[in-house]
Design an enzyme around this catalytic site. Structure first.
Site, mmCIF file in Angstrom:
data_model
loop_
_atom_site.group_PDB
_atom_site.id
_atom_site.type_symbol
_atom_site.label_atom_id
_atom_site.label_comp_id
_atom_site.label_asym_id
_atom_site.label_seq_id
_atom_site.Cartn_x
_atom_site.Cartn_y
_atom_site.Cartn_z
ATOM 1 N NE ARG A 48 34.998 48.554 134.339
ATOM 2 C CZ ARG A 48 33.713 48.630 134.663
ATOM 3 N NH1 ARG A 48 32.794 48.834 133.722
ATOM 4 N NH2 ARG A 48 33.333 48.523 135.925
ATOM 5 C CB CYS A 49 39.920 49.152 126.796
ATOM 6 S SG CYS A 49 40.074 47.513 127.545
ATOM 7 C CB THR A 50 35.408 46.568 128.055
ATOM 8 O OG1 THR A 50 35.642 46.664 129.471
ATOM 9 C CG2 THR A 50 36.428 45.633 127.420
#
Length: 514
Positions: free
Chosen positions: A285-287
């Site tokens: 995930r980008c997060t």
């Protein structure tokens, strides 16, 4: 051999392609989900032309009616939630529970924007002149190019496409090729919801052909806005290209998201948050959590509990109840292996590394690891602030750990990699929470929660290497897909010149009370 997926331009399938590629199930590589016909740059340009031709009529459709179309999309997504979620799990290996949550996010986004069709508010503004009125209006941008990654193959596209359509724009969408089958299903639900032909177009292409098609479309004046979710490196190129055409793109890029764990933290809660944000979706995930920055006084206790939690986490077959499954695709597996090469002699590695297999087993693995692209979750302790693994996004199941003494030091460590997407602090001290939020560069801050997680009515986006300050979701995304127009209406019957003919109210400004 799975289904055949072709681009859609003006409501028609595009049969010509520069090559055919297979989209396979990363949890079972022998399972071919579909065959994708990848288009050349000229198809992207044709899609932009079709979108441009359809935009006037779509913008003229009353906004509440456009909202009804979005309501129809939400209803169809609800009716097809399980079918679409199963396809997400099959094509990219996302655990089924997360896949269901991803489809729910589309539904939530539709639910939010239904009402915005009746709330695209402007303002009436008082004029400084008599017999004159001032107004502001939201107008659609025009034609929007949306380019998205495949780790959130249907939720993230909805963050762009739903508000873009609601605001009266038309769309050319370029999804990831490795998630093309579910992207096609996503498109079909929009088409059956009443989105007219040409209003929403889909182009399957590789990176270079997409860039060439976008460049040609911008040069021809066919694209008015670009929304891009992907790597910081490609986002930089997209930003440079748009800048040459005096456009500001919506860029949602990578992250190296810090989690600060203070001495006052609920340690068990922090471990739970680190486990989910570090290894959920296999860290893709980008997060996803990049580095845990833990207070030196509780470092040993945290590492012990975190290591036990990671060792006991279920991984494997994503159709089962697991925390995470495979990596998305062969290219991501290769990239993750490169990241593992950043592990240095001064690091303490907890657990096995590399691909799970008979010669590198994981206890309790669910299913047969030989079937897919499964990699061990890795904890790297003793990370230093100048390490490559500290400074760079890894996009895979690895979490670094370092320590801090003062909160200012922790904030500086969190900011040092230059990303600014998401962040988290675990603390029971409100002062620490607010000081952290004020000092951290991230666009999103969680207190006693993981670095991952978004809601449809809250702004999503980052700063620095994570984006250009644009925001998705909620009312804030309307500023990405509308432009403000001001209007003044003078009904005085004469030319009144602002600032020149304005009457000045006289006052005795030298007056003082006795």
């Amino acid at each position: 051999m799975g289904v055949e997926v072709l681009s859609v331009v003006g409501g028609e399938r595009v049969t010509e392609s520069v090559r055919r590629t297979e989209s396979t199930n990363p949890a079972r590589l022998s399972d071919v989900v579909g065959t994708v016909g990848s288009a050349g740059p000229e198809v992207f340009v044709r899609a932009a032309e079709a979108a441009r031709a359809a935009q006037g009529a779509w913008a003229a459709t009353p906004a509440p009616q456009r909202g009804q179309v979005i309501a129809n999309v939400g209803r169809l997504m609800t009716a097809n939630k399980e079918r679409l979620a199963q396809l997400v799990t099959r094509e990219i290996g996302k655990p089924i529970a997360e896949a269901r949550g991803e489809v729910q996010e589309i539904i939530d986004t539709c639910d939010f924007f239904i009402g915005e069709g009746r709330r695209l508010y402007g303002q009436t503004v008082p004029s400084e002149m008599p017999d004159k009125q001032l107004f502001t209006f939201r107008r659609p941008i025009g034609t929007v190019a949306v380019i998205t990654a495949g780790n959130f193959p249907v939720a993230v596209p909805s963050w762009y496409i739903v508000p873009a359509l609601l605001c009266g724009n038309t769309v050319v969408w370029k999804p990831a090729e490795y998630s093309a089958v579910m992207s096609d299903a996503f498109y079909e639900l929009f088409a059956h919801a009443g989105v007219p032909a040409g209003v929403f177009n889909v182009v399957y292409a590789d990176g270079p052909d997409t860039f060439a098609g976008l460049e040609q479309s911008l040069q021809a004046g066919l694209i008015d806005k670009v929304g891009f979710t992907g790597s910081s490196a490609v986002g930089t190129q997209i930003g440079e290209l748009c800048g040459r055409h005096l456009q500001t793109p919506c860029l949602e890029l990578g992250g190296k998201n810090p989690m600060v764990i203070s001495a006052s933290a609920d340690l068990d809660l922090a471990v739970e948050g680190a486990l989910f944000s570090g290894f959920g979706t296999a860290g893709q995930r980008c997060t996803s959590l990049g580095t845990v920055i833990v207070h030196e006084s509780i470092h040993d206790a945290f590492v012990e509990r975190f290591a036990a939690a990671v060792a006991g986490a279920a991984m494997g077959d994503p159709t089962q109840d697991v925390l995470f499954g495979p990596l998305l695709d062969e290219k991501f597996a290769a990239g993750f292996e490169k990241s593992l090469g950043w592990i240095a002699a001064h690091h303490k590695v907890i657990g096995a590394t590399g691909r799970v297999g008979a010669d590198n087993p994981r206890a309790g693995f669910v299913g047969d690891p030989a079937d897919g692209l499964f990699y061990h979750p890795v904890i790297v302790d003793g990370v230093r602030s100048d390490d490559e693994i500290f400074l760079n996004e890894t996009f895979g199941p690895v979490v670094g750990i370092t320590t801090y003494t003062t909160l200012d030091e922790a904030i500086a460590l969190g900011n040092k990699p230059g990303y600014g997407l998401s962040s988290s602090i675990y603390t029971t001290d409100p002062n620490e929470a607010f000081r952290f939020a004020q000092g951290i560069s991230a666009g999103m801050v969680s207190v006693n929660n993981s670095t991952s997680g978004a809601e449809a009515h809250l702004p999503f986006g980052g700063n620095g290497k994570s984006g250009n300050g644009s925001r998705q979701s909620g009312i804030w995304v309307l500023d990405q897909f509308t432009r403000w127009q001001s209007m003044n209406w003078d009904y005085s019957g004469k030319l009144q010149k602002a600032q020149m003919d304005t009457e000045t109210v006289q006052a005795d400004l030298d007056f003082l009370l006795p």
